[in-house]
Design an enzyme around this catalytic site. Structure first.
Site, PDB file in Angstrom:
ATOM      1  N   GLU A   1       0.880  -1.179   0.000  1.00 43.70           N
ATOM      2  CA  GLU A   1       0.000   0.000   0.000  1.00 43.70           C
ATOM      3  C   GLU A   1       0.910   1.219   0.000  1.00 43.70           C
ATOM      4  O   GLU A   1       1.806   1.326   0.837  1.00 43.70           O
ATOM      5  CB  GLU A   1      -0.899  -0.012   1.251  1.00 43.70           C
ATOM      6  CG  GLU A   1      -1.706   1.257   1.478  1.00 43.70           C
ATOM      7  CD  GLU A   1      -2.645   1.604   0.318  1.00 43.70           C
ATOM      8  OE1 GLU A   1      -3.509   0.777  -0.018  1.00 43.70           O
ATOM      9  OE2 GLU A   1      -2.484   2.707  -0.250  1.00 43.70           O
TER      10      GLU A   1
ATOM     11  N   GLU B   1      -6.753   0.936  -6.868  1.00 43.82           N
ATOM     12  CA  GLU B   1      -6.809   2.390  -7.107  1.00 43.82           C
ATOM     13  C   GLU B   1      -5.927   2.855  -8.267  1.00 43.82           C
ATOM     14  O   GLU B   1      -5.287   3.894  -8.204  1.00 43.82           O
ATOM     15  CB  GLU B   1      -6.446   3.198  -5.833  1.00 43.82           C
ATOM     16  CG  GLU B   1      -7.397   3.024  -4.691  1.00 43.82           C
ATOM     17  CD  GLU B   1      -7.122   1.775  -3.845  1.00 43.82           C
ATOM     18  OE1 GLU B   1      -8.098   1.127  -3.458  1.00 43.82           O
ATOM     19  OE2 GLU B   1      -5.949   1.478  -3.576  1.00 43.82           O
TER      20      GLU B   1
ATOM     21  N   GLU C   1      -8.090  -3.268  -9.637  1.00 46.77           N
ATOM     22  CA  GLU C   1      -9.392  -2.995  -9.023  1.00 46.77           C
ATOM     23  C   GLU C   1     -10.102  -2.015  -9.959  1.00 46.77           C
ATOM     24  O   GLU C   1     -10.824  -2.406 -10.849  1.00 46.77           O
ATOM     25  CB  GLU C   1      -9.182  -2.442  -7.617  1.00 46.77           C
ATOM     26  CG  GLU C   1     -10.482  -2.273  -6.864  1.00 46.77           C
ATOM     27  CD  GLU C   1     -10.275  -1.560  -5.550  1.00 46.77           C
ATOM     28  OE1 GLU C   1     -10.982  -1.890  -4.608  1.00 46.77           O
ATOM     29  OE2 GLU C   1      -9.427  -0.637  -5.467  1.00 46.77           O
TER      30      GLU C   1
ATOM     31  N   GLU D   1     -15.543  -4.872  -1.579  1.00 47.22           N
ATOM     32  CA  GLU D   1     -15.170  -4.250  -0.309  1.00 47.22           C
ATOM     33  C   GLU D   1     -16.143  -3.151   0.121  1.00 47.22           C
ATOM     34  O   GLU D   1     -16.262  -2.865   1.312  1.00 47.22           O
ATOM     35  CB  GLU D   1     -13.760  -3.670  -0.406  1.00 47.22           C
ATOM     36  CG  GLU D   1     -13.658  -2.520  -1.400  1.00 47.22           C
ATOM     37  CD  GLU D   1     -12.247  -1.935  -1.539  1.00 47.22           C
ATOM     38  OE1 GLU D   1     -11.284  -2.606  -1.165  1.00 47.22           O
ATOM     39  OE2 GLU D   1     -12.148  -0.804  -2.033  1.00 47.22           O
TER      40      GLU D   1
HETATM   41  C1  NOJ Z   1      -8.043  -0.336  -0.654  1.00 50.57           C
HETATM   42  C2  NOJ Z   1      -8.002  -1.647  -1.338  1.00 50.57           C
HETATM   43  O1  NOJ Z   1      -8.984  -1.709  -2.348  1.00 50.57           O
HETATM   44  C3  NOJ Z   1      -8.216  -2.734  -0.300  1.00 50.57           C
HETATM   45  O2  NOJ Z   1      -8.293  -3.992  -0.918  1.00 50.57           O
HETATM   46  C4  NOJ Z   1      -7.105  -2.675   0.706  1.00 50.57           C
HETATM   47  O3  NOJ Z   1      -7.360  -3.596   1.722  1.00 50.57           O
HETATM   48  C5  NOJ Z   1      -6.995  -1.281   1.324  1.00 50.57           C
HETATM   49  N1  NOJ Z   1      -6.965  -0.282   0.306  1.00 50.57           N
HETATM   50  C6  NOJ Z   1      -5.748  -1.148   2.170  1.00 50.57           C
HETATM   51  O4  NOJ Z   1      -4.614  -1.161   1.357  1.00 50.57           O
HETATM   52 CA    CA Z   2     -10.191   0.254  -3.443  1.00 49.55          CA
END
Ligand code: NOJ
Ligand code: CA
Length: 705
Positions: free
Chosen positions: A416, A485, A503, A509
């Site tokens: 991330e 993202e 994504e 989510e």
């Molecule tokens: C957004 C992502 O779409 C998700 O899958 C992830 O768990 C969180 N960010 C944290 O990185």
């Molecule tokens: Ca996301």
């Protein structure tokens, strides 16, 4: 009524005027598609598109303005044209089908300005059996070396007030629910205001929408506009003129408002228009892939589609945390972090997921929250939150890798970036060497929040280049990649076959962290919109449909359990997550059998029936095997489907295992009810499937031994 008639009259008049003034340059056709090119008195090139004698795109202008008011759309003359035709078949490294036919007629129009500057511009058009693509090319020329695009003036002058499935022209996020409206009703202000997107929202044009844009005309034509091979250029959004139904390309700007910094010779991405009178042919189109360059490498044996589970949903639903301590300054007298007791990415917990994966035909395990920095990452706009190599004290990298290897499972890395793309670029080599050293074959990246330091947009040229650099670096290091993202995909997975998934839309989510979640129609729209550009990491497979979020007990998914199974077929991805907690699968081991069995790479795909926003049914044949898998999904309305099994190999008998919604299943009232039955079938037979409201059906077909 009168207003509508007047609008149509005005349109006919303006169309007639344009036609009358324009001189024909050329015309090309393939099957039902015809492209016409004309040039007007002012020296602007126009294109128009016809499908089975119906005008889909009326004459529409092409060109640019550069910064400092430089005009690159009028004053041109055609110096020459060249044509060629191609009919070839190629094999993707992985995909929905084994062989892809690339069949088109091409014309290149060479334009030169008559004025003193004599700027040169080439426009290349390809006409396929299912649509057209065109791109601009700036040739090497004395007076244009480095230049900046102020605006791209590409028009798509549509010929009716089509029903449209759209999300707002946000520069940073595509994680929206779709609105279905007429073009004349596009107004995104309400949606942007209500969005629960986790990126920073900037959508200054209330009439801008994102592509892939899916439309349906009142006479039943399906029209899709997108782009292919988005490289070194910003994403194209479309500004909708609500009166004329003319769409104009609207490029995502950089932090200073410029659109693209280019250096001739260079090309823009392809603009794509796919048309059919049969909805199933839109998601089946391979035009966007065909317009992308072939794979950058032939050394691809390390690229392996797989299913994976993850230390993930338990954090999304509040049972655990990504962070190890409660606060960044939770340290003891010796300066050591004080654990909060809820950190999910700990060695013992990870081993549970490894055991589960190993026992259930799942190759990968993703772990989020393994590296330091999660105490203070969200929306903080800080540069160096993460370094991508430093684990928390309770996450033993070596032991986890040893254990996974002993169980035949691979670990999936998580990086991330918290929007700090510059920080990530600085660390890319170190991060990928770390993956190589410990044997992580794949990484999931993320760009939550505002892109720092300069405030570039997720969909601008700078980030488009960043995502490509990451894919390139991953390719160099033999790492498969799944981006969260990012910009929405445009078929670059052909060129970077390690760029497995993205994504780039509103995933499962949102059912965890928003009250409204995803509506039942959402997954029936995505194959016609987001998935046109490439695979999506939707994270399907949630079995506990209600009461999963500890912080919001009333929250629920808007699908049945069986629809979650069907998504493994309808939402194509070569990296496919089984997103729920292992215990929720163990409790329903019989339904989980479909996830154990379902393939992630295919020799063949057939879209049997579809209507955007309503339903879709797809069958796929497993790569190198005789097994077929079917997924059928519907929106909030239940439906039944008669499936002709003539896709099966003739003369072979198959055991069909049918995972169906229970008799009283309903996505709101009784979402977890299902029934599993088996039948022996062959290519001469058919199946009658009944889908509940918000439901689905999933079927595996395995040859009788
Ligand atoms: C957004 C992502 O779409 C998700 O899958 C992830 O768990 C969180 N960010 C944290 O990185
Ligand atoms: Ca996301």
């Amino acid at each position: 009524m009168l207003k509508k008639a007047l609008a149509i009259l005005a349109m006919v008049v303006s169309l007639h005027e344009t036609m009358a003034q324009n001189a024909q340059v050329s015309s090309l056709s393939m099957k039902n598609i015809k492209l016409d090119l004309t040039i007007d008195n002012g020296g602007t090139l126009f294109y128009s598109v016809t499908y089975k004698d119906k005008k889909i795109v009326a004459p529409s202008e092409l060109g640019f303005t550069l910064t400092d008011g430089v005009d690159m759309h009028t004053g041109f003359e055609v110096t020459s044209t060249e044509t060629r035709s191609v009919d070839e078949t190629w094999q993707p490294v992985w995909g929905e089908v084994k062989n892809i036919r690339n069949h088109y007629q091409q014309i290149t129009v060479h334009l030169k300005q008559k004025a003193a500057t004599h700027y040169l511009l080439d426009i290349i058009f390809r006409v396929f059996e299912d649509g057209i693509g065109f791109r601009y090319s700036f040739p090497l020329q004395p007076d244009l070396k480095y230049f900046i695009i102020a605006d791209e003036l590409t028009h798509f002058n549509l010929t009716g007030d089509h029903k449209t499935f759209w999300i707002p022209g946000d520069f940073d996020s595509n994680e929206y629910k779709y609105t279905t409206s007429l073009l004349s009703q596009v107004d995104n202000r309400d949606m942007v205001a209500k969005s629960t997107s986790i990126a920073v929202r900037i959508a200054p044009d209330a009439q801008a929408v994102q592509t892939p844009l899916m439309m349906k005309s009142s006479d039943g034509l399906y029209i899709n506009i997108h782009e292919a091979a988005l490289v070194n250029y910003p994403a194209m959004q479309l500004h909708v003129d609500r009166k004329t139904f003319h769409l104009t390309s609207s490029l995502v700007p950089d932090a200073y408002g410029n659109k693209a910094y280019l250096h001739a010779p260079c090309n823009t991405p392809w603009r794509t228009i796919i048309v059919s009178d049969n909805a199933t042919e839109i998601p089946a189109s391979k035009m966007i892939l065909n317009l992308n360059d072939p794979a950058k490498t032939t050394n691809t044996t390390w690229i392996k589609p797989m299913k994976f589970v993850g230390v993930w949903w338990e954090m999304q639903t509040g049972k655990g945390t990504w962070n190890y301590s409660d606060f960044p300054d939770s340290t003891d007298a010796k300066g050591k972090l004080i654990p909060n007791g809820k950190h999910s990415a700990n060695t013992a917990n990870v081993k549970r997921y490894i055991d589960f994966a190993s026992a259930n035909n799942i190759k990968g395990v993703l772990v989020e929250g393994w590296n330091t920095g999660w105490e203070d990452w969200f929306g903080k706009w800080k540069e160096n939150v993460f370094d991508f190599v430093t684990p928390y004290p309770d996450f033993d990298v070596k032991e986890i890798i040893r254990y996974a290897t002993s169980k035949g499972v691979v670990m999936i890395m998580h990086n991330e970036t918290s929007g700090s793309a510059t920080n990530y670029e600085r660390q890319l080599d170190t991060a990928y060497r770390f993956m190589n050293k410990f044997g992580y074959p794949a990484v999931k990246t993320g760009y939550v929040g505002r892109i720092i330091p300069r405030g570039e947009h997720h969909d601008g040229q700078w980030m488009v280049n960043h995502y490509e650099r990451v894919a390139e670096k991953a390719l160099e290091h033999h790492v498969m990649i799944d981006m969260h993202e990012p910009m929405r995909p445009t078929g670059l997975q052909r060129t970077y076959p390690n760029w497995m998934a993205n994504e780039a839309a509103r995933g499962n989510e949102f059912n965890a962290f928003s009250d409204d979640g995803n509506p039942p129609e959402h997954e029936t729209i995505l194959p016609f919109t987001r998935l046109m550009g490439g695979p999506m990491d939707y994270t399907p497979g949630i079995f506990k449909i209600k009461g999963y979020a500890s912080y919001a007990p009333d929250r629920q998914l808007h699908t049945t359990l069986v629809k979650q199974l069907a998504l493994y077929v309808t939402m194509y991805s070569p990296l496919q997550m089984a997103a729920d907690l292992p215990q929720n699968y163990t409790e329903r081991s019989d339904a989980f059998q479909f996830i154990r069995d379902v393939a992630v790479d295919w020799d063949d795909t057939k879209i049997l029936e579809a209507e955007p926003g309503d339903y879709i049914t797809i069958v796929r044949k497993e790569k190198g095997k005789a097994n077929w898998f079917l997924g059928a999904i519907t929106d909030e309305h239940g439906r039944s489907a008669n499936i002709n099994l003539d896709f099966l190999d003739k003369g072979k008998k198959y055991i069909a295992t049918i995972y169906a919604d229970g008799a009283t299943a309903d996505y709101q009232k009784n979402p977890e009810s299902y029934q599993i039955t088996k039948q022996t079938v062959d290519a001469l037979g058919s199946l009658h499937l009944v889908l509940a409201n918000g439901g689905g059906a999933a079927v595996s077909f395995v040859p009788v031994k």
